[in-house]
Enzyme design. Structure first.
Site, PDB file in Angstrom:
ATOM      1  CD  GLU A 136      13.281  -9.868 -14.210  1.00  0.00           C
ATOM      2  OE1 GLU A 136      12.951 -11.048 -14.060  1.00  0.00           O
ATOM      3  OE2 GLU A 136      12.689  -9.069 -14.978  1.00  0.00           O
ATOM      4  CE  LYS A 195       9.647   0.047 -15.621  1.00  0.00           C
ATOM      5  NZ  LYS A 195       9.758   0.682 -16.906  1.00  0.00           N
ATOM      6  CG  PHE A 203      11.744  -9.653 -18.956  1.00  0.00           C
ATOM      7  CD1 PHE A 203      10.448 -10.086 -18.847  1.00  0.00           C
ATOM      8  CD2 PHE A 203      12.001  -8.511 -19.699  1.00  0.00           C
ATOM      9  CE1 PHE A 203       9.403  -9.399 -19.447  1.00  0.00           C
ATOM     10  CE2 PHE A 203      10.965  -7.817 -20.314  1.00  0.00           C
ATOM     11  CZ  PHE A 203       9.660  -8.267 -20.187  1.00  0.00           C
ATOM     12  CE  LYS A 258       4.784   1.331 -13.544  1.00  0.00           C
ATOM     13  NZ  LYS A 258       4.271   1.678 -14.840  1.00  0.00           N
TER      14      LYS A 258
HETATM   15  P1  AMP Z   1       5.874   0.978 -17.549  1.00  0.00           P
HETATM   16  O1  AMP Z   1       5.872   1.151 -19.055  1.00  0.00           O
HETATM   17  O2  AMP Z   1       6.589   2.072 -16.809  1.00  0.00           O
HETATM   18  O3  AMP Z   1       4.514   0.628 -17.007  1.00  0.00           O
HETATM   19  O4  AMP Z   1       6.773  -0.315 -17.243  1.00  0.00           O
HETATM   20  C1  AMP Z   1       6.506  -1.533 -17.831  1.00  0.00           C
HETATM   21  C2  AMP Z   1       7.445  -1.744 -19.002  1.00  0.00           C
HETATM   22  O5  AMP Z   1       8.783  -1.814 -18.562  1.00  0.00           O
HETATM   23  C3  AMP Z   1       7.246  -3.072 -19.677  1.00  0.00           C
HETATM   24  O6  AMP Z   1       6.186  -3.047 -20.595  1.00  0.00           O
HETATM   25  C4  AMP Z   1       8.567  -3.290 -20.378  1.00  0.00           C
HETATM   26  O7  AMP Z   1       8.527  -2.662 -21.654  1.00  0.00           O
HETATM   27  C5  AMP Z   1       9.550  -2.511 -19.536  1.00  0.00           C
HETATM   28  N1  AMP Z   1      10.547  -3.332 -18.844  1.00  0.00           N
HETATM   29  C6  AMP Z   1      11.835  -2.986 -18.687  1.00  0.00           C
HETATM   30  N2  AMP Z   1      12.508  -3.911 -17.993  1.00  0.00           N
HETATM   31  C7  AMP Z   1      11.633  -4.891 -17.679  1.00  0.00           C
HETATM   32  C8  AMP Z   1      11.710  -6.109 -16.950  1.00  0.00           C
HETATM   33  N3  AMP Z   1      12.843  -6.512 -16.373  1.00  0.00           N
HETATM   34  N4  AMP Z   1      10.581  -6.849 -16.839  1.00  0.00           N
HETATM   35  C9  AMP Z   1       9.429  -6.447 -17.402  1.00  0.00           C
HETATM   36  N5  AMP Z   1       9.280  -5.310 -18.098  1.00  0.00           N
HETATM   37  C10 AMP Z   1      10.373  -4.524 -18.234  1.00  0.00           C
END
Ligand code: AMP
Length: 513
Positions: free
Chosen positions: A210, A212, A301, A380
């Site tokens: 998906e 991000k 999502f 991620k």
């Molecule tokens: P990180 O903050 O870098 O650990 O990445 C996780 C965060 O990415 C999540 O808490 C969401 O806020 C964000 N995010 C963006 N796109 C998505 C997605 N497709 N699925 C889940 N989280 C997402």
């Protein structure tokens, strides 16, 4: 059950190194408890009290500690709980004295080990995350339930004591009451980083990829006409995002919990930077004006609860995504690709980046929703950028890295003056072999040193990966690299060909655009 059994169990668990043996010991004791006792054992073992904090500090405990030897009576757990409950309730004039007396009365009756245990328990010194996992698995074992089931229910139980009591007392039926509830936020499931699409596929097999997007995570709960929106930190921001609330009220399901990202988009459809979106979340006054200037939209999502089905958290992601697709129109869902093909996923990643997003999330199609945990079901994929930078100095390492030059001071070349300009430091990403190699190389370039640092001729180039460029008053260019990590040394590259401060500034400007 008596307190001494728990004290003895703690000692035996500490003396055992294998996790499965620890779990077996705890399960054995838990299996001999009932009702309130089960709750107390689970709580005491994980360093908690049903009273929460009793409000007793080290000084009171010392003052209450009896001098003489213990009477060594058997003190039932229920009795310990009764005394601590009374202590916790004490208020008003003379309460310090009464607390001390009550505590002393209890401590006098238990032996040395029990006194130490109670003191640690009251001071909150027993608590560790690892214990929670052990006790949860022991609860599953003692109740004859799958560990994953107990873990799942544990995400929604108020505490481990209640979880243990329900599982041991009523089995699966007892656990059924711990699930997601409408209008109560759950801790969001988190992702671990993966290097690239291939690494994600290797771990997950066929996966959902998906976009991000760099917005703010939202959990939207709807129960009839009531809608609540929560942030990643479970803060209620309903009043700040009226457009999301209105949108949720228009959904064709009256009971639903969705997860997504809120994002401010520019007129051309590209995302505003994260800081811009966050401005909307920071604003509690003049929301209507803020909404006109910077409209927000939710892109979803996941679906965690649905009218007719109830909580969906235990379902595999593939099924939750189907429910979401049936409910939320495509333009309000994050773009998604289900694939096992590396080239196809890499193409999708390139499209996400072109559209101005951060990267991709790769998600296991089978995994349930695991609240509050950073596991490997979600990965991620943010392509790290890299720069070739010049080493200006290095600090001696400590601990395992003692004797090696470790933390590198990194600089980019100023294209105008030709001089290096410092952008940050990092010791991340260096393997033992790299540390050894760079220590020798840098000592050969030494120009001077102080207690911690060896300064060197600016000749060695390293390739550094990082996530973003940020403003920093600490460094001369006013810029610094975030999450910098050494990828490799570049002895093949002369410093005159290292990246320039001007390039770094251009990256920073592009990020802000
Ligand atoms: P990180 O903050 O870098 O650990 O990445 C996780 C965060 O990415 C999540 O808490 C969401 O806020 C964000 N995010 C963006 N796109 C998505 C997605 N497709 N699925 C889940 N989280 C997402």
């Amino acid at each position: 059950m008596e307190l001494a059994r728990v004290v003895d169990l703690v000692a035996r668990v500490r003396a055992t190194s294998r996790k499965t043996d620890k779990v077996a010991l705890i399960a054995d004791v838990l299996g001999q408890t009932r009702g309130c006792e089960t709750e107390l054992v689970a709580l005491y073992l994980t360093g908690r009290l049903p009273q929460g904090r009793v409000g007793i500090g080290w000084r009171t405990i010392q003052a209450a500690m009896p001098e003489g030897p213990a009477v060594g009576e058997t003190v039932p757990l229920a009795e310990v709980d009764r005394v601590l409950e009374a202590v916790a309730r004490e208020r008003g004039a003379g309460s310090t004295e009464r607390r001390r007396a009550a505590l002393r009365g209890l401590l006098e009756r238990v032996d040395e080990g029990g006194r130490r245990f109670l003191a640690q328990l009251l001071l909150g010194e027993v608590r560790q995350g690892a214990l929670d996992g052990l006790v949860r698995d022991a609860v599953a074992r003692a109740a004859g339930l799958p560990a994953a089931r107990v873990r799942q229910a544990g995400m929604f139980a108020e505490d481990l004591g209640q979880l243990a009591r329900a599982a041991l007392g009523h089995g699966e039926e007892g656990l059924a009451r711990f699930s997601l509830r409408l209008l109560s936020p759950v801790a969001p499931m988190l992702a671990s980083p993966a290097d690239d699409v291939e690494a994600a596929l290797e771990r997950l097999g066929e996966a959902a990829f998906e976009y991000k997007v760099d917005g703010a995570r939202i959990q939207v709960h709807r129960a009839g006409d009531e809608v609540r929106v929560f942030t990643r930190q479970l803060q209620d921001v309903t009043d700040r995002v009226p457009e999301v609330v209105e949108w949720a009220r228009g959904l064709p399901a009256r009971e639903v919990v969705l997860e997504g990202e809120a994002l401010c988009l520019r007129e051309d459809g590209r995302p505003h930077p994260f800081q811009t979106t966050m401005r909307r979340f920071g604003r509690s006054k003049d929301v209507a004006a803020a909404r006109r200037a910077l409209p927000l939209a939710g892109f979803f999502f996941d679906c965690l609860f649905l009218e007719g089905d109830g909580p969906l958290v235990a379902l595999p992601y593939a099924e939750r995504a189907e429910r979401l697709a049936a409910l939320v129109p495509g333009d309000r869902r994050l773009p998604r690709l289900v694939s096992a093909d590396g080239a196809e996923a890499a193409g999708f990643l390139a499209r996400a980046l072109e559209a101005g997003h951060e990267g991709l999330m790769a998600k296991s199609l089978q995994a349930p929703y695991v609240a509050g945990q950073r596991g490997f079901h979600w990965l991620k994929l943010k392509p790290a950028r890299t720069l070739d930078l010049i080493v200006l100095a290095a600090e001696w390492g400590s601990g395992r890295r003692r004797g090696w030059l470790s933390n590198l001071h990194l600089g980019a070349r100023d294209a105008e003056s030709g001089q290096p300009v410092m952008l940050g430091k990092t010791f991340k990403g260096l393997t033992d072999a790299m540390l050894r190699w760079q220590t020798e190389r840098l000592l050969a370039l030494e120009t001077g040193r102080d207690q911690w640092t060896v300064h060197v001729r600016p000749e060695l180039v390293v390739e550094v990966a990082f996530s973003d460029v940020q403003e920093s008053p600490r460094y001369p260019a006013g810029l610094a690299l975030r999450f910098a990590r050494v990828k490799r040394h570049r002895p093949d590259k002369p410093a005159a060909e290292a990246d320039t401060v001007q390039t770094v500034r251009a990256l920073f400007e592009a990020q802000r655009a």
